[in-house]
Motif scaffolding. Sequence first.
Motif, PDB file in Angstrom:
ATOM      1  N   MET A   1     -96.211   1.618  33.977  1.00  0.00           N
ATOM      2  CA  MET A   1     -96.476   1.727  35.392  1.00  0.00           C
ATOM      3  C   MET A   1     -96.430   3.209  35.756  1.00  0.00           C
ATOM      4  SD  MET A   1     -94.616  -0.017  38.696  1.00  0.00           S
ATOM      5  CE  MET A   1     -93.057  -0.107  37.932  1.00  0.00           C
ATOM      6  N   THR A   2     -97.467   3.663  36.439  1.00  0.00           N
ATOM      7  CA  THR A   2     -97.589   5.046  36.847  1.00  0.00           C
ATOM      8  C   THR A   2     -97.118   5.196  38.287  1.00  0.00           C
ATOM      9  OG1 THR A   2     -99.536   5.245  35.433  1.00  0.00           O
ATOM     10  CG2 THR A   2     -99.223   6.951  37.098  1.00  0.00           C
ATOM     11  N   VAL A   3     -96.339   6.216  38.571  1.00  0.00           N
ATOM     12  CA  VAL A   3     -95.894   6.510  39.934  1.00  0.00           C
ATOM     13  C   VAL A   3     -96.513   7.843  40.340  1.00  0.00           C
ATOM     14  CG1 VAL A   3     -93.916   6.928  41.433  1.00  0.00           C
ATOM     15  CG2 VAL A   3     -93.717   5.298  39.543  1.00  0.00           C
ATOM     16  N   LEU A  16    -107.251   6.613  39.311  1.00  0.00           N
ATOM     17  CA  LEU A  16    -106.217   5.590  39.424  1.00  0.00           C
ATOM     18  C   LEU A  16    -106.821   4.179  39.389  1.00  0.00           C
ATOM     19  CD1 LEU A  16    -103.936   7.249  42.122  1.00  0.00           C
ATOM     20  CD2 LEU A  16    -103.569   7.149  39.649  1.00  0.00           C
ATOM     21  N   LEU A  17    -107.967   4.011  40.039  1.00  0.00           N
ATOM     22  CA  LEU A  17    -108.634   2.707  40.007  1.00  0.00           C
ATOM     23  C   LEU A  17    -109.076   2.349  38.594  1.00  0.00           C
ATOM     24  CD1 LEU A  17    -110.716   2.782  43.303  1.00  0.00           C
ATOM     25  CD2 LEU A  17    -108.616   1.503  42.826  1.00  0.00           C
ATOM     26  N   GLY A  23    -105.951  -2.627  33.418  1.00  0.00           N
ATOM     27  CA  GLY A  23    -104.780  -3.490  33.321  1.00  0.00           C
ATOM     28  C   GLY A  23    -103.476  -2.838  33.722  1.00  0.00           C
ATOM     29  N   GLY A  24    -103.508  -1.573  34.124  1.00  0.00           N
ATOM     30  CA  GLY A  24    -102.285  -0.889  34.513  1.00  0.00           C
ATOM     31  C   GLY A  24    -101.902  -1.154  35.951  1.00  0.00           C
ATOM     32  N   LYS A  37     -98.379  -0.492  45.936  1.00  0.00           N
ATOM     33  CA  LYS A  37     -98.659  -0.711  44.520  1.00  0.00           C
ATOM     34  C   LYS A  37    -100.118  -1.133  44.386  1.00  0.00           C
ATOM     35  CE  LYS A  37     -95.617  -2.890  41.965  1.00  0.00           C
ATOM     36  NZ  LYS A  37     -94.858  -3.946  41.254  1.00  0.00           N
ATOM     37  N   LEU A  38    -100.843  -0.480  43.482  1.00  0.00           N
ATOM     38  CA  LEU A  38    -102.213  -0.874  43.153  1.00  0.00           C
ATOM     39  C   LEU A  38    -102.165  -1.799  41.948  1.00  0.00           C
ATOM     40  CD1 LEU A  38    -104.123   2.546  43.361  1.00  0.00           C
ATOM     41  CD2 LEU A  38    -104.149   0.692  45.019  1.00  0.00           C
TER      42      LEU A  38
END
Length: 80
Positions: A1-3, A16-17, A23-24, A37-38
Motif C-alpha cells: 500500500m502506497t501512502v 497512481l491510477l 491491483g495496488g 484511499k484509492l
Amino acid sequence: MTVVTIHYAKTNLSRLLAEVEAGGEVVIARGKTPVAKLLPAEPPRPRRVFGSMRGQVALDDSFFEALPDDELALWSGEGD
C-alpha cells in the motif's frame, strides 16, 4: 500500500491510477493523517439475459407429474 500526500496525488494522479489498476492501493494523506484511499473499482456485473440457458436443459413430462405422497411429506415437513 502506497501512502502519498495530497500534493503528490494531484501532480501524479495518472501514475497512481495505473498503480491501482494493477491491483495496488493508494492512501492519500494530509500531512501524516490518512484522508482517502484509492481502490480498484469493481467491474459491473453482467446483466442476466432471460432464456440464456434455452436448449441446454431438457425436461420430460414426468417433471410435471405430482410427487409421490412420501416425498411430498418430506417437502412439507410432515415426514420428520
